[in-house]
Scaffold this motif. Structure first.
Motif, PDB file in Angstrom:
ATOM      1  N   ALA A  49      37.001  40.093  47.581  1.00  0.00           N
ATOM      2  CA  ALA A  49      35.764  40.853  47.379  1.00  0.00           C
ATOM      3  C   ALA A  49      34.591  40.164  48.058  1.00  0.00           C
ATOM      4  CB  ALA A  49      35.505  41.023  45.887  1.00  0.00           C
ATOM      5  N   THR A  52      34.946  40.546  51.979  1.00  0.00           N
ATOM      6  CA  THR A  52      34.642  41.895  52.478  1.00  0.00           C
ATOM      7  C   THR A  52      33.259  42.380  52.066  1.00  0.00           C
ATOM      8  OG1 THR A  52      35.727  42.864  50.542  1.00  0.00           O
ATOM      9  CG2 THR A  52      37.076  42.536  52.529  1.00  0.00           C
ATOM     10  N   ASP A  54      31.989  43.100  49.074  1.00  0.00           N
ATOM     11  CA  ASP A  54      32.115  44.227  48.150  1.00  0.00           C
ATOM     12  C   ASP A  54      30.985  44.149  47.127  1.00  0.00           C
ATOM     13  OD1 ASP A  54      32.822  46.233  46.476  1.00  0.00           O
ATOM     14  OD2 ASP A  54      34.817  45.464  45.971  1.00  0.00           O
TER      15      ASP A  54
END
Length: 635
Positions: A49, A52, A54
């Protein structure tokens, strides 16, 4: 995460029960590795996470930014309270799996580790209960995470950009410091678990001490490196020129280290003479208990520190409940089961074991001193009595004589053989003569009494084992204990020399100014605006000149992080190191309508030796582990 909690709970209930020994070694291993796999999957998910970006997850949005370099983005996973707890749970599960795979409690390095001969039903039960205690601890940590520290909580409305990692944490040393420290913290759970398993045994004996020692050595090595990297970070990143400030959070890691050191030496007595088993078990409990106490202090909001993680009283209360249950339960079990441990008996006062127990006592007093100075102001404040400040003068004046006595006792404890009296007088004569000559030469050369005393102790610690080995023809200079003791001496010399001869100055300088310092001259060349991938600020160039060396260029920065609202301002100090001294330059603030800068500059002789000694201590601990497991070394 839920699967890991359920697995740890099931393993804890089964392995720590009376039927725990009915689990085959293969079943125990698979169950432990299953719990590890569940927690590892959660941690990998969190790292992905962050990788990326997120920002739909609240924790990622709070501690990352799209412009944050990838390395720091991955390290940001443990840059906050929730992620650091998950890292701790992962490492604790890893230790549990290693114990289940490698074995413990008297079967380390034996055929029992492979399930061929577990040395009887008692050893199998001891191993199962040890793993069971560790499983309960993993369950407690995972439950804490699920209760109020879940890093996977989504935002009600996803955001397009994160708030960035705290600027002070964007440093390579801070990327390594928490994992190393938590490896030590979690590693101390293994001797704690062995101690609880021993207390539940009907006839514990002392064979378990052989199995406990390698795990203590590993945990102590990691904890040493964790403390060292944290000290290096504070020295380099905060730009104040010092390496230890006796901050409450620093002290929270020092107390388990001192108790872990005491535990190592108490284990030597238990292994060699069968004495001090009650001390050893109590120290194993105390060392791990203080890691939990330190976690509570750092994360509960009861203290303010640059090292603190959280200020949430609700989380602090949950941690306090876990601390109370674990420590209270362990001490209650100690009260019930300590009587079954072998009695201590009486040791000859001139024996090696008596020397080691005296050293253990001094280390415990040192740990208590640090703990008292850390907690006493907080207790007074909580009771409404008033606020007081316990700072470096208290710790330094009390700890210096205690640790000097510890260093003095290291020598006889290292060269005397188990169960024997003092070595032959010849073995002491030459080291004592060398120490006396060192004192005389240093005193005649104008050294301060403290420096002369420390260097005399250094000669004493290094020369005595060498002379003893040469005289007895027992060439054990490469043992882990002697390497670790040499590391203590190296760190001690670094602390003394930097504290005695170091210089620190807060000065105002303009471009073109020069400052004499430490036998050299610092010249301010220029300053300019400067920007990086996720910050903007200023950079200043300096040149350090000293006789006999080529000029050295230094560049210190004043960085502003933040993309919305007020920026976080931090200083990136510039340090020139050559092993014998450090020159530190740190920008503070602009003055005189931007024409001058306030600087923090320092000249620190031998300061690098402090951390070199820590690496030597850790290497000695690892070497001692290898010899214990593979060579079957006895104390």
């Amino acid at each position: 995460m839920v699967l890991g909690a359920v697995g740890a709970l099931a393993l804890g209930c089964t392995a720590s029960s009376r039927q725990g020994a009915l689990l085959t070694l293969r079943q125990l291993r698979w169950a432990a590795w299953g719990v590890l796999a569940s927690v590892l999957a959660a941690f990998i998910t969190l790292e992905f996470a962050f990788y990326t970006n997120d920002f739909s997850m609240a924790y990622v949005a709070q501690h990352a930014h799209s412009r944050l370099p990838v390395a720091y983005r991955l390290a940001a996973a443990w840059g906050g309270h929730e992620g650091s707890l998950l890292l701790w749970a992962l490492l604790l599960a890893g230790w549990m799996a290693l114990v289940a795979w490698r074995g413990c409690a008297g079967c380390v390095g034996s055929a029992g580790c492979d399930g061929v001969d577990m040395a009887g039903k008692d050893a199998a039960m001891l191993l199962a209960r040890t793993v069971g205690v560790l499983a309960w601890l993993v369950f407690a940590l995972v439950a804490l995470i699920l209760y109020g520290s879940n890093p996977f909580v989504p935002l009600p409305a996803p955001v397009s950009e994160g708030m960035d990692l705290h600027p002070l944490l964007q440093d390579p040393l801070l990327a390594w410091h928490p994992p190393l420290l938590y490896l030590g913290y979690a590693g101390l759970a293994v001797p704690f678990a062995v101690a609880i398993a021993v207390l539940r045994s009907a006839q514990p004996g002392t064979a378990w001490a052989d199995g406990m020692r390698p795990w203590v050595l590993w945990a102590w090595a990691w904890l040493t490196l964790g403390i060292a990297t944290g000290s290096q970070w504070a020295y380099a990143e905060l730009g104040w020129g010092g390496w230890w400030f006796w901050d409450p959070v620093e002290n929270a890691s020092l107390v388990p280290w001192l108790l872990g050191t005491a535990l190592l030496h108490s284990l030597l007595v238990t292994r060699s003479a069968g004495k001090g088993a009650r001390w050893t078990v109590l120290l194993a409990i105390a060392a791990f208990a203080t890691t939990l106490l330190g976690t509570f202090l750092v994360r509960s909001g009861v203290l303010m520190s640059v090292h603190a993680f959280a200020m949430d009283p609700g989380r602090g209360m949950a941690l306090l409940v876990v601390l109370t249950l674990v420590v209270g339960g362990a001490l209650g079990l100690y009260g019930l089961g300590a009587g079954r441990l072998p009695p201590d008996g009486v040791l000859p006062w001139r024996s090696r074991e008596a020397v080691l127990l005296a050293l253990v006592l001094l280390l415990c007093v040192a740990a208590g001193t640090v703990l008292l100075g850390t907690l006493y102001p907080m207790v007074l404040d909580a009771l409404g009595v008033g606020r007081i400040s316990v700072g470096p003068p208290y710790f330094e004046r009390v700890m210096a004589p205690l640790m000097a006595l510890v260093v003095v006792l290291m020598v006889p404890g290292a060269v005397m053989q188990p169960g024997t009296q003092t070595p032959t007088p010849w073995n002491w004569r030459w080291p004592a003569l060398g120490a006396a000559l060192s004192w005389g030469c240093l005193w005649a050369g104008g050294a301060t009494p403290v420096v002369a005393g420390v260097m005399t102790l250094a000669v004493w610690v290094v020369a005595t084992p060498m002379v003893h080995a040469w005289k007895s023809r027992r060439w054990t200079l490469g043992t882990g204990a002697q390497l670790a003791h040499a590391g203590v001496v190296v760190s001690m010399v670094g602390m003394t020399m930097s504290g005695t001869y170091g210089e620190e100055h807060d000065v105002r300088m303009r471009a073109g100014d020069a400052l004499p310092m430490g036998g050299g001259v610092l010249r301010f060349v220029q300053w300019e605006r400067h920007s990086g991938p996720n910050y903007r600020g200023y950079a200043a160039d300096f040149v350090w000149e000293e006789p006999g060396r080529a000029p050295v260029a230094l560049r210190s920065e004043r960085r502003g992080y933040g993309y919305e609202g007020a920026a976080s301002i931090v200083t990136e100090a510039s340090i020139d190191r050559n092993g014998m001294r450090d020159v530190v330059v740190a920008l503070r603030e602009q003055v005189d309508a931007g024409q001058a800068w306030v600087l923090r500059v320092a000249y620190q002789p031998f300061v690098a030796w402090i951390w070199l000694g820590c690496w030597m201590m850790a290497a000695g601990s690892v070497w001692g582990t290898w010899r214990t497991v593979h060579a079957g070394d006895k104390p």
